[in-house]
Every structure is written in C-alpha cells, then in structure tokens.
Design a protein around this motif. Structure first.
Motif, PDB file in Angstrom:
ATOM      1  N   ASP A   1       0.864  -1.171   0.000  1.00  0.00           N
ATOM      2  CA  ASP A   1       0.000   0.000   0.000  1.00  0.00           C
ATOM      3  C   ASP A   1       0.906   1.228   0.000  1.00  0.00           C
ATOM      4  O   ASP A   1       1.597   1.500   0.980  1.00  0.00           O
TER       5      ASP A   1
ATOM      6  N   ILE B   1      -0.959  -0.825  -4.594  1.00  0.00           N
ATOM      7  CA  ILE B   1      -2.206  -0.066  -4.641  1.00  0.00           C
ATOM      8  C   ILE B   1      -1.956   1.344  -4.115  1.00  0.00           C
ATOM      9  O   ILE B   1      -0.955   1.605  -3.456  1.00  0.00           O
ATOM     10  N   ASN B   2      -2.871   2.238  -4.410  1.00  0.00           N
ATOM     11  CA  ASN B   2      -2.791   3.654  -4.018  1.00  0.00           C
ATOM     12  C   ASN B   2      -1.523   4.328  -4.545  1.00  0.00           C
ATOM     13  O   ASN B   2      -0.897   5.136  -3.860  1.00  0.00           O
TER      14      ASN B   2
ATOM     15  N   TYR C   1      -1.587  -0.042  -9.392  1.00  0.00           N
ATOM     16  CA  TYR C   1      -2.942   0.483  -9.505  1.00  0.00           C
ATOM     17  C   TYR C   1      -3.046   1.809  -8.765  1.00  0.00           C
ATOM     18  O   TYR C   1      -2.490   1.966  -7.668  1.00  0.00           O
TER      19      TYR C   1
ATOM     20  N   GLY D   1      -5.794   3.273  -7.501  1.00  0.00           N
ATOM     21  CA  GLY D   1      -6.707   3.227  -6.363  1.00  0.00           C
ATOM     22  C   GLY D   1      -6.486   2.003  -5.489  1.00  0.00           C
ATOM     23  O   GLY D   1      -5.454   1.334  -5.570  1.00  0.00           O
ATOM     24  N   THR D   2      -7.497   1.692  -4.680  1.00  0.00           N
ATOM     25  CA  THR D   2      -7.375   0.561  -3.759  1.00  0.00           C
ATOM     26  C   THR D   2      -7.834  -0.762  -4.365  1.00  0.00           C
ATOM     27  O   THR D   2      -7.514  -1.822  -3.837  1.00  0.00           O
ATOM     28  N   ARG D   3      -8.560  -0.714  -5.460  1.00  0.00           N
ATOM     29  CA  ARG D   3      -9.086  -1.939  -6.071  1.00  0.00           C
ATOM     30  C   ARG D   3      -8.056  -2.579  -6.992  1.00  0.00           C
ATOM     31  O   ARG D   3      -7.361  -1.896  -7.734  1.00  0.00           O
ATOM     32  N   HIS D   4      -7.981  -3.920  -6.926  1.00  0.00           N
ATOM     33  CA  HIS D   4      -7.105  -4.667  -7.827  1.00  0.00           C
ATOM     34  C   HIS D   4      -7.730  -6.037  -8.091  1.00  0.00           C
ATOM     35  O   HIS D   4      -8.439  -6.572  -7.241  1.00  0.00           O
ATOM     36  N   PRO D   5      -7.464  -6.626  -9.269  1.00  0.00           N
ATOM     37  CA  PRO D   5      -8.089  -7.903  -9.622  1.00  0.00           C
ATOM     38  C   PRO D   5      -7.278  -9.135  -9.201  1.00  0.00           C
ATOM     39  O   PRO D   5      -7.446 -10.197  -9.777  1.00  0.00           O
ATOM     40  N   HIS D   6      -6.410  -9.014  -8.204  1.00  0.00           N
ATOM     41  CA  HIS D   6      -5.533 -10.122  -7.837  1.00  0.00           C
ATOM     42  C   HIS D   6      -5.856 -10.707  -6.463  1.00  0.00           C
ATOM     43  O   HIS D   6      -4.980 -11.253  -5.796  1.00  0.00           O
ATOM     44  N   ALA D   7      -7.098 -10.605  -6.045  1.00  0.00           N
ATOM     45  CA  ALA D   7      -7.499 -11.142  -4.739  1.00  0.00           C
ATOM     46  C   ALA D   7      -7.410 -12.665  -4.713  1.00  0.00           C
ATOM     47  O   ALA D   7      -7.159 -13.255  -3.659  1.00  0.00           O
TER      48      ALA D   7
END
Length: 143
Positions: A19, A57-58, A125, A127-133
């Motif tokens: 982060d 992120i961020n 990325y 923002g805080t959203r990412h597709p790697h969860a």
C-alpha cells in the motif's frame, strides 16, 4: 562447493501487496525492485528470474520529499527534430497517476531483457481496487 541453480518449475513464487499511500516514492520502488529480482531469497542469482509478484495499490497517493512535485521533470522525445517534451511530476500525475512509480521501479531493474521480463511481474494500480485477490497477496510494509 557446488552452486545450486533452481529450475523455473522449482521456484516458489509469492504474491505481495504494498500500500503506497503516504509512503515515499523511492522507498516503495526500492522495496519492489528487491522483491521482483528475488534478492531477499537465499537462492538469488543475478541472471535468473526467481523473484516474486508485487501488487501496488494507491500509487496516486505516493509522496515525494522536498519540492520535487514542481521541480522533478520527466523527459520524452518524439523522434523528430525539436520533439522533446518535458513535464513536471505534478502534471504527469494528473495525466497518468501510476507513471512516476512505474518509472522509478523500471529504473531500478536491469537494463536488459531480464529487466523487461521482471517488470511484467509488478502490477501498479492508482486506487485501492485490484483484480488479484484470488492470488491472496501477503501485505508487507515498505520499512
């Protein structure tokens, strides 16, 4: 003693989440470069790709020290005579918020085909959203 080299199938790859909110640009880039190269692993070899994957992120909220926001300049060239473009960090962030962090990370990797291959293992990325969860990245701190 024999030097032991790992085959690509034997490498244990982890996913890390950083982060970047409130962190310094260079410190985030340096930590990311170490993880991408695999320098934190005992089986590190400078010619091999044994590093891990890093999700940042961020990236738009990463900080710089001093007056770099207005004084740091990124240059690019169109290839035509007189085609040089200069943009400050402040203007680049508006146009492309992830670019300063990507540029700093790329500068800390090798300048060859290995560096280009390693750079594909970092996902940045704004923002805080990412597709790697689904990869369940382990959150680490920069310090």
């Amino acid at each position: 003693m024999k030097t032991i080299f790992k085959k690509p199938a034997e490498i244990d790859r982890a996913w890390y989440l950083i982060d970047a909110e409130g962190e310094t640009l260079g410190r985030v880039a340096a930590k990311t470069a170490v993880l991408l190269r695999g320098k934190h692993k005992p089986e590190f070899a400078p010619h091999a790709e044994i590093g891990d994957y890093v999700v940042i992120i961020n990236a738009e909220k990463v900080q710089v020290t001093g007056r770099k926001e207005k004084r740091k300049i990124y240059y690019r060239h169109s290839g035509h005579p007189g085609g040089i473009y200069a943009e400050t960090l402040e203007k680049v962030r508006v146009r492309k918020p992830t670019f300063p962090l990507e540029h700093a990370i790329r500068g800390m990797l090798p300048k060859n085909r290995l560096g280009r291959k390693l750079f594909k293992n970092v996902k940045v990325y704004a923002g805080t959203r990412h597709p790697h969860a689904a990869q369940q990245p382990q959150q680490i701190s920069v310090q």
